[in-house]
Design a protein around this motif. Structure first.
Motif, short mmCIF file in Angstrom:
data_model
loop_
_atom_site.label_atom_id
_atom_site.label_comp_id
_atom_site.label_asym_id
_atom_site.label_seq_id
_atom_site.Cartn_x
_atom_site.Cartn_y
_atom_site.Cartn_z
N ASP B 179 0.95 -1.26 -0.09
CA ASP B 179 0.00 0.00 -0.07
C ASP B 179 0.87 1.20 -0.07
O ASP B 179 1.68 1.37 0.87
N ALA B 181 -0.03 3.98 0.85
CA ALA B 181 0.06 4.73 2.20
C ALA B 181 1.22 4.20 3.19
O ALA B 181 1.40 5.02 4.02
N MET B 182 1.79 3.06 3.32
CA MET B 182 2.50 2.74 3.86
C MET B 182 3.84 3.46 3.91
O MET B 182 4.56 3.76 4.80
N ALA B 185 3.05 6.83 5.46
CA ALA B 185 2.99 6.87 6.89
C ALA B 185 4.63 6.82 7.29
O ALA B 185 4.72 7.38 8.33
N ILE B 200 11.09 0.16 5.95
CA ILE B 200 9.78 -0.06 5.54
C ILE B 200 9.68 -0.79 4.28
O ILE B 200 9.24 -1.84 4.14
N TYR B 204 9.46 -5.01 3.74
CA TYR B 204 8.21 -5.17 3.09
C TYR B 204 8.62 -6.30 1.91
O TYR B 204 7.83 -7.24 1.59
N HIS D 88 -6.59 2.67 5.29
CA HIS D 88 -6.18 1.24 5.68
C HIS D 88 -5.28 1.21 6.61
O HIS D 88 -4.53 0.21 6.71
N ALA D 90 -2.47 1.33 7.38
CA ALA D 90 -0.92 1.39 6.91
C ALA D 90 -0.15 1.05 8.04
O ALA D 90 1.10 1.78 8.19
N LEU D 91 -0.55 0.46 8.83
CA LEU D 91 0.58 -0.23 9.98
C LEU D 91 1.42 -1.02 9.02
O LEU D 91 1.27 -1.66 8.07
N PHE D 92 2.59 -1.16 9.77
CA PHE D 92 3.88 -1.85 9.12
C PHE D 92 3.68 -3.41 9.56
O PHE D 92 3.82 -3.73 10.65
N PRO D 93 3.24 -4.19 8.66
CA PRO D 93 3.10 -5.69 8.81
C PRO D 93 4.45 -6.46 9.28
O PRO D 93 4.16 -7.35 9.84
#
Ligand SMILES: Nc1ncnc2c1ncn2[C@@H]1O[C@H](COP(=O)(O)OP(=O)(O)OP(=O)(O)O)[C@@H](O)[C@H]1O
Ligand SMILES: Nc1ncnc2c1ncn2[C@@H]1O[C@H](COP(=O)(O)OP(=O)(O)OP(=O)(O)O)[C@@H](O)[C@H]1O
Ligand SMILES: NCCCCNCCCN
Ligand SMILES: [Mg+2]
Ligand SMILES: [Mg+2]
Lengths: 285, 288, 333, 375, 375
Positions: B179, B181-182, B185, B200, B204, D88, D90-93
């Motif tokens: 996303d 947005a990640m 963020a 990040i 990811y 959504h 956007a927490l970092f999984p």
């Protein structure tokens, strides 16, 4: 746009890098293709003028690819092998997809890893291991029963099996991915509407998988068509095109006819790749 | 009855899988191992033994070549990652909707042309009398022709070229799933470009990175044409060694041993890579 | 019926194949290009199946047959041996007779030696000159057994004589390897097939190389400065032969092909394509004019007299040589 | 701008054009310290674009954004003290809860010990003290929501932006989170800017709401003001349910307007001082269902401060406390009115004849700008 | 079972166990011809499992299912004349609308001509006559919904099952489709069984609703019955909003119960004939917000048929017609009451002292089964 870095100089540099990369990607293909039109006996500079002889001319020394029986025969074998491999591997890929998406059996994870494995085994090793096994079997049978099992000797069948052994992993992954997206309730809906199991498979599940099967088939065909490492050890007297071209290059001498073949393949494969992407595109939902 | 049908269809589905894996993967590899344990003592006379492996250990040429192949493959993998990552990121995250598809396709086209043609293209470009050298002379940058072929740098470049697509494809598909947005963020919470990348984006994309690296490493270590055709007098590749054992030395036994060693060695490297990155084969290669 | 030919590049010119098929309309010719090692490897893998006629060099038949049993005896009565040059025929027979059966007959012969561009390397004359710093970065060789043998000669040894004592031969090989490793920096690249050599020579990227004479003759046609140079220690002579794979299925067609290519007008076509001299009586004269000119430019009678024929490779030697070549290939300067 | 310090955020004449699209079109507003401010508007009206400009992910085409009094136009997003909760989340999984919350602090170079304290503290405040070691996928939807807020609040932002953070939750959870969000805002006493297209979210939680349409702010006000004193037909129609008629002005005085609807009904409406109407103008008339009293015919008690209408009950939409009656008026139109269904005999039944009445003061009337023609 | 023909569907003592989980636990009910029957219950209570047994996708552990009077236990799913609308609709994306609808007819071997007529006809009836040639992805959410129903209805099923078909739609559309579904059911006059966990869907649309909990049916009844006369504390709590107290019975007669809440409040409740309560029993007491009148203190008018309570307004949850007031009672508890906010001076304000009152008859009281302890 996910890059808040709006620094124009940075973005310009970035774009330049991307452009350079694509030039890098295209360069050897362009070179290989372009010299097909050089009116010279050698695929090299200087440029001697434009010609289509390397495609259409029918006499030596500038025998065009469409008159070069050996290249055409290589093309033909490649084609036959590609069709066989892709058909077979799409079939097994489809059963594998059902097996791993729908099936429930012990050690499923282990078997799944086994399924992926052929993709990461070097092609040379796949080739020799199959060659060794087939030869051992053939020799064993010959020694014991004095029976010649010719199909176990290098030839089309072994090439097909060798390529099939790893291309099936590719088709399995492609088709599995699609089947995972299948909403199982669609099958229940069809049953609910009165369809029998066979009808459900034929009218709902397989049509849903069809784009992936076509794409997998094309990918399988192309990978088969260009395969060298595995084929090299398994080829008999019926050499597919890559082997023919390699022999030509290494043992006879390359003329721009090889560039013509390259050009032909680049264009043909490009078109096939486009088709495979097009069939896989889902309608926006 | 219901469960009988289920069991039957499971068996029917399992059969092709089992035949494939057993007959074309497991048995051939076992056969290869068995063959590699045959020592040739005289023409047409063989004995069981580890002679082929002992030869390998005793002959620095062999294991040097294997190490060389392994380390160059690692180098190629790293380069492919470094070069490919920004490209994948551009395709997945920066390019506009429409150009994204086009760029991705552009990336794929060389994939569909055989190694041979790609290497052939490079030869035409890089040889002493090739396009590059001629261009440099024509532009006056150099006065003498330059040979770009037949050295390790060219081999590495050629290998990177051949395999980079297998790095970019899984990277694009993982980054695509990320996303936007990640990333935003990441900045919003105070990260700068570097922190966002390191903390990040890269974590990811890890499954894609590992998957790409495995495939690329294996392909590189197992490649044949590119190092042969572009390589110079000093470059030997382990697959060539295997080929030579089989083809020019008619020594299938040691060829099989070499094949097994290549497989074991590369598998070990991959296993090590998976351990170090904390990933598994199933959630990386299988996903892309 | 199909005739599956396993032969050298250029040993089955399209023109000749067409002509053959016109003469025997029920036979189709399929050609696979190969070289000595691959021919053996392929036939070993197939157990002698998959091909109907192979053309290994005379020295590569005996041990391969002993070890892998890939050929079948020839029926000389089906071959028009009368046209063959007796010395070649007898030589090949002597080399390839096992248990009283003959396994090959000669087809063409030629030499391995050197090639130089006279304009750039006028005094090039021996194997050793490949390593002369004068030509640093401008010479080439093929990393196969020919160069081992040639280098041994240039060092004053007779490698074929050493075949009888393998330890002695190993010592010789070690010396040769040292020499060639030292020479490595002088070499531009090892060539692998006739093609890359031609390209390097014609473009001037190299000025001299180890070569097959046939390649040199072809280049002579393009550039009169490029000539074959028989090494002062003697060119290595080879005879490429006809042999029947053990499980070939079209022996009759194979015999037809053998007889066909030995017909005089076909010999000229063949030699035109290969650059090699047919092992028939008056073979030299049947060369096309330009090739013949190249041969006469290259060879004096003394050179001919000084030819060193490849001797049969005894079991074990192939391995020793193979390892030596690997060592050279793997060595860093 | 004398006491600019009283505003956490000021936007002046903010514009953002994407090619020909005016996503945000000359928007100005000030948000006082510590308030809960919502932006409510239909999909595509420019809410997200506005918020992204505030966060720094888009550069305004023109206009200014001031945070705590100073312009941030040249401040990159990671330097603005404005934090954002994404739709959504956007927490970092790939990080656990602790690392998600600690991320911003680490970026700011806070010491490990202090990070530990702050994270524990914020987890306490969102009432999830025990989840620090959990992975993101082990949290429920509502917990994720709170972690996303905690991740921002731990950085002590001047303004917290929330872009439809409840959009992805299911109905029940959304209801619960509405209340919770409001409580959290009280807790932290930070300015929240909340984007939504769900009016009940905006009305329930906010101190002030801006109604946005087509890139422009139509009205800013307290929830009750918007609901009861909408400035425009758009606001009246968008906020809350209403019965609507199209009609035209018959005559008017300073306080009231007489209109006739297209269906021939004569109604008296409350006059809105700046409505700019004159006789004959086309108007939209709105009446909220809860102001319509629908009584069985026998009870006839219309005052002359009321509009009245009679009809028959078409159907009862029973929904507990939110039940409605659909009345088919004598001229055939369906009118909705709130009713209380008690389950006793006095309840309305389908077919009952009813009189409907509502106060003139509850009848709203606006110039017709064609917004409702499509319907 | 004398007049079984009057029931489209009968389930008797139906059970389904998954290992130790009793997903459906001894459920019996009959559904009369042509009615709209909803099953309402929290997530995981077994609704889907029940429906899948009716459709034939699961075999009951025990019990019987009869459709139009005859048992279908041994009929495979594709032979049952029970059609199903799936939660995500399960339209076939590789077929266009026409083929989707024609699918079932083709499976039944209906002739092409007849298929054509029937498909046209059903498309008319769902008011989408022109979409036959469209691909599925070219339809809006609501249109897809209707096609999914049409696909079933064209087969003229005895019963149509709908498993939360509105779950995937957005708020606005869901509201609109509620009404539409009810209309379609009228149209086709077929028995609909509708599964949902959204009470407002169940209440608005259904003729009868079954409340399901933990695999069991707690109560079957008309929506108003469930709302106003719940049988159990679970139903009272699950259907509609309410204020709840825990308390114990002080004394009781045939019509009323006096209780004291844990917070010390004395209340009088309506007696439910079969509640099985006796003095001292723990009870849950429920009062719906819309029955609580909250008036400013000066207006004091409590009758002795009412419970009363005083307190101060804590906050107003303004939400237009659904506004609530939260009153902090004198003993500290928060009580919710519906209010109408008119925007005038008479509106309640935070801090106002209020009296709350509600009828004894609106005070519901049930044996405490511990269902609300966790909260
Ligand atoms: N990057 C962009 N390029 C071009 N147009 C854009 C871009 N971003 C937004 N728009 C357009 O600007 C308008 C406003 O978009 P925005 O995302 O701000 O709406 P929104 O109010 O957040 O809607 P939603 O409630 O659906 O999220 C839309 O018409 C949109 O298409
Ligand atoms: N195939 C199955 N195997 C084991 N347990 C199951 C299975 N299907 C359902 N269950 C269990 O049975 C119970 C009821 O599930 P069901 O899907 O019927 O609930 P539901 O009421 O439809 O819930 P929702 O509203 O979330 O859809 C749940 O506890 C579920 O976990
Ligand atoms: N060592 C033997 C070499 C035999 C060469 N045959 C050459 C054919 C070249 N066209
Ligand atoms: Mg938005
Ligand atoms: Mg369910």
């Amino acid at each position: 746009m996910a890059n808040p870095n709006k620094n124009p100089a940075f973005m310009f540099g970035y774009r330049l890098y991307v452009a350079a990369f694509f030039i890098f990607l295209a360069a050897p293909l362009i070179a290989a293709g372009a010299f097909a039109f050089n009116d010279s006996l050698f695929p090299a500079l200087p440029w001697q003028g434009f010609t289509l002889d390397w495609f259409f001319n029918d006499t030596e020394p500038k025998l065009g690819m469409f008159h070069d029986r050996r290249l055409l025969r290589g093309l033909y074998y490649s084609f036959i092998i590609g069709i066989l491999v892709s058909t077979l591997s799409v079939f097994v890929g489809t059963t594998n997809a059902f097996l791993f998406v729908r099936g429930n059996f012990p050690a499923k994870n282990f078997f799944y890893i086994l399924m992926i494995l052929p993709l990461v085994i070097p092609g040379v090793i796949l080739g020799i291991s199959i060659l060794v096994l087939a030869s051992n079997m053939a020799n064993g049978v010959e020694d014991r029963f004095n029976l010649e099992l010719e199909f176990l000797r290098p030839g089309i069948l072994l090439v097909v099996l060798g390529q099939f052994s790893f291309i099936t992993t590719i088709t399995s992954l492609v088709i599995t991915a699609r089947l995972k997206k299948f909403d199982y309730s669609m099958e229940e809906a069809a049953l609910n509407l009165g369809a029998s199991r066979i009808q459900v498979l034929r009218s709902v599940t397989l049509p849903f998988l069809r784009p992936a099967m076509i794409a997998a088939g094309i990918v399988g065909f192309l990978v088969s068509f260009e395969n060298f490492n595995t084929t090299l050890f398994l080829v008999g007297s019926e050499s597919p095109l890559t082997i023919t071209m390699y022999d030509r290059m290494a043992k006879v001498g390359s003329t721009p006819v090889l560039n013509a073949v390259s050009f032909f393949l680049i264009v043909g494969s490009g078109l096939l790749a486009l088709i495979s992407v097009a069939v896989q595109r889902d309608p926006p939902s | 009855m219901q469960s009988d049908i289920k069991r039957l269809s499971l068996i029917l589905l399992f059969a092709p899988f089992a035949l494939w894996i057993l007959l074309l993967i497991i048995l051939p590899h076992l056969g290869m191992v068995v063959l590699s344990l045959r020592e040739k003592v005289a023409p047409r006379v063989y004995e069981f033994g580890f002679g082929n492996y002992i030869d390998f250990i005793n002959e620095p040429i062999y294991w040097n070549t294997l190490l060389r192949t392994g380390s160059m493959s690692i180098l190629v993998t790293i380069l492919a990652l470094l070069i490919g990552f920004p490209i994948a990121y551009y395709i997945a995250k920066i390019a506009g909707r429409r150009s994204r598809g086009a760029l991705f396709l552009l990336c794929l086209i060389p994939l569909w042309v055989s190694d041979l043609i790609r290497a052939f293209g490079w030869i035409l470009l890089l040889r002493e009398t090739g396009v590059f050298s001629s261009f440099l002379q024509w532009s006056g940058m150099v006065s003498e022709p330059i040979e770009f072929l037949y050295n390790d740098v060219t081999v590495v470049m050629g290998l990177v070229y051949t395999v980079i697509l297998f790095m970019i494809v899984p990277l694009v598909s993982t980054l695509d799933g990320m996303d936007d947005a990640m990333i935003e963020a990441g900045y919003n919470l105070g990260g700068n470009g570097y922190t966002v990348l390191r903390r990040i984006i890269v974590p990811y994309a890890m499954p894609g990175i590992v998957s790409g690296c495995i495939v690329v490493f294996m392909m590189t270590a197992g490649s044949y044409l590119t190092p042969i055709l572009l390589g110079g007098k000093n470059s030997s590749w382990f697959t060539e060694q295997i080929y030579d054992q089989f083809i020019t030395r008619f020594n299938w036994e040691s060829g099989a041993a070499f094949g097994f060693l290549l497989l074991a060695f590369t598998s070990f490297v991959v296993w090590l890579g998976l351990k170090l990155s904390g990933q598994t084969l199933a959630n990386t290669v299988a996903k892309s | 019926e199909t005739l599956r030919l396993l032969t050298w590049g250029s040993y089955a010119p399209e023109e000749l194949v067409q002509k053959f098929q016109e003469k025997y309309p029920d036979i189709t010719v399929e050609v696979t290009f190969s070289n000595n090692e691959e021919m053996i490897a392929k036939l070993r893998a197939t157990g002698g199946a998959g091909f109907d006629l192979a053309q290994p060099s005379h020295d590569r038949i005996y041990s391969a047959q002993l070890e892998y049993d890939i050929y079948k005896p020839m029926d000389l009565s089906k071959i028009n041996t009368s046209v063959m040059e007796d010395s070649h025929l007898n030589g090949v027979k002597a080399n390839t007779t096992i248990d009283g059966e003959v396994y090959a007959v000669p087809h063409q012969w030629g030499t391995s030696g050197l090639m130089a561009n006279k304009a750039a390397a006028p005094d090039f004359k021996g194997w050793g000159d490949l390593c002369d710093p004068k030509y640093a970065g401008k010479t080439s060789m093929r990393l196969k057994r020919t160069i081992l043998l040639g280098t041994a000669y240039s060092m004053g040894e007779d490698p074929f004589a050493a075949y009888s004592d393998l330890d002695k031969y190993q010592a010789l090989l070690d010396k040769v390897a040292d020499k060639l490793i030292e020479c490595k920096s002088n070499i531009k690249a090892y060539w692998k097939g006739g093609d890359d050599l031609s390209a390097m020579m014609l473009s001037g990227e190299v000025v001299a190389s180890e070569t097959w004479d046939s390649t040199a003759y072809k280049l002579y046609g393009q550039n009169k400065d490029i000539v074959f140079v028989p090494p002062e220690t003697g060119a290595l002579a080879w005879i490429d032969t006809f042999a029947l794979p053990r499980k070939g299925k079209a022996d009759d067609a194979a015999y037809k092909w053998i007889n066909f290519v030995l017909e005089p007008e076909n010999v000229t076509i063949m030699s035109g394509s290969t650059g090699a001299i047919a092992a028939v009586k008056g073979g030299l004269d049947m060369l096309p004019a330009d090739k013949k000119e190249a041969v006469t430019a290259a060879f004096t009678d003394a050179d001919i007299a000084n030819l060193k024929f490849f001797a049969n490779i005894p079991p074990g030697v192939e391995d020793m040589e193979g390892k030596t070549l690997e060592k050279i290939k793997a060595a860093t300067e | 701008m004398t006491n600019a310090q009283d505003y956490d955020l000021e936007c002046t004449n903010l514009m953002k054009h994407f090619g020909a699209v005016r996503a945000v079109d000359d928007v100005s507003f000030n948000i006082p310290k510590g308030s809960f401010f919502s932006i409510l508007g239909p999909s595509g009206c420019g809410k997200t674009t506005l918020m992204r400009m505030i966060a720094g992910f888009e550069n305004p085409t023109s206009g200014d954004i001031r945070i705590k009094g100073s312009s941030v136009l040249n401040t990159p997003p990671n330097k603005r003290n404005v934090k954002m909760v994404f739709q959504h989340l956007a927490l970092f999984p790939m990080m656990n809860v602790y690392d998600n919350i600690a991320y911003g602090l680490k970026c700011n170079g806070v010491s490990a010990g202090e990070i530990e304290t702050k994270v524990r503290d914020v987890l306490e405040r969102i009432a999830l003290p025990d989840v620090a070691k959990r992975e993101i996928h082990q949290l429920s939807g509502g917990q994720k929501q709170r972690i996303a807020i905690a991740r921002c609040m731990v950085l002590d932002p001047d303004v917290l932006l929330l872009d439809e953070p409840l959009g992805a939750l299911d109905l029940k959870l959304r209801e619960a989170m509405k209340i919770e969000l409001k409580l959290l805002q009280h807790q932290f006493n930070t300015t929240f800017i909340y984007i939504t297209h769900d009016q009940s979210e905006a009305l329930v939680m906010s101190d002030h709401v801006a109604i946005m349409n087509n890139g422009k702010f139509e009205q800013i006000g307290k929830p009750e003001e918007l609901y009861h004193k909408p400035d425009t037909a758009f606001v009246a129609g968008f906020v809350g349910d209403s019965n609507r008629w199209n009609g035209s002005v018959i005559n008017m005085d300073a306080k009231q307007i007489k209109v006739e609807t297209d269906t021939g009904l004569a109604l008296v409406c409350q006059r809105n001082p700046n409505d700019g109407l004159s006789n004959g103008d086309a108007v939209n008339i709105f009446v909220r269902p809860e102001f319509i009293a629908a009584k069985k015919t026998k009870t006839k008690s219309s005052k002359d401060t009321q509009n009245t209408m009679s009809g028959a009950v078409d159907s009862i939409l029973f929904n507990g406390a939110n039940s409605r009656v659909l009345v088919r008026s004598d001229n055939g139109q369906l009118i909705e009115a709130d009713i209380v269904v008690t389950g006793s005999a006095s309840d309305l039944r389908s077919g009952d004849n009813v009189n409907m009445s509502w106060a003139h003061a509850q009848t709203m009337c606006f110039a017709d700008k064609g917004e409702f023609d499509a319907k």
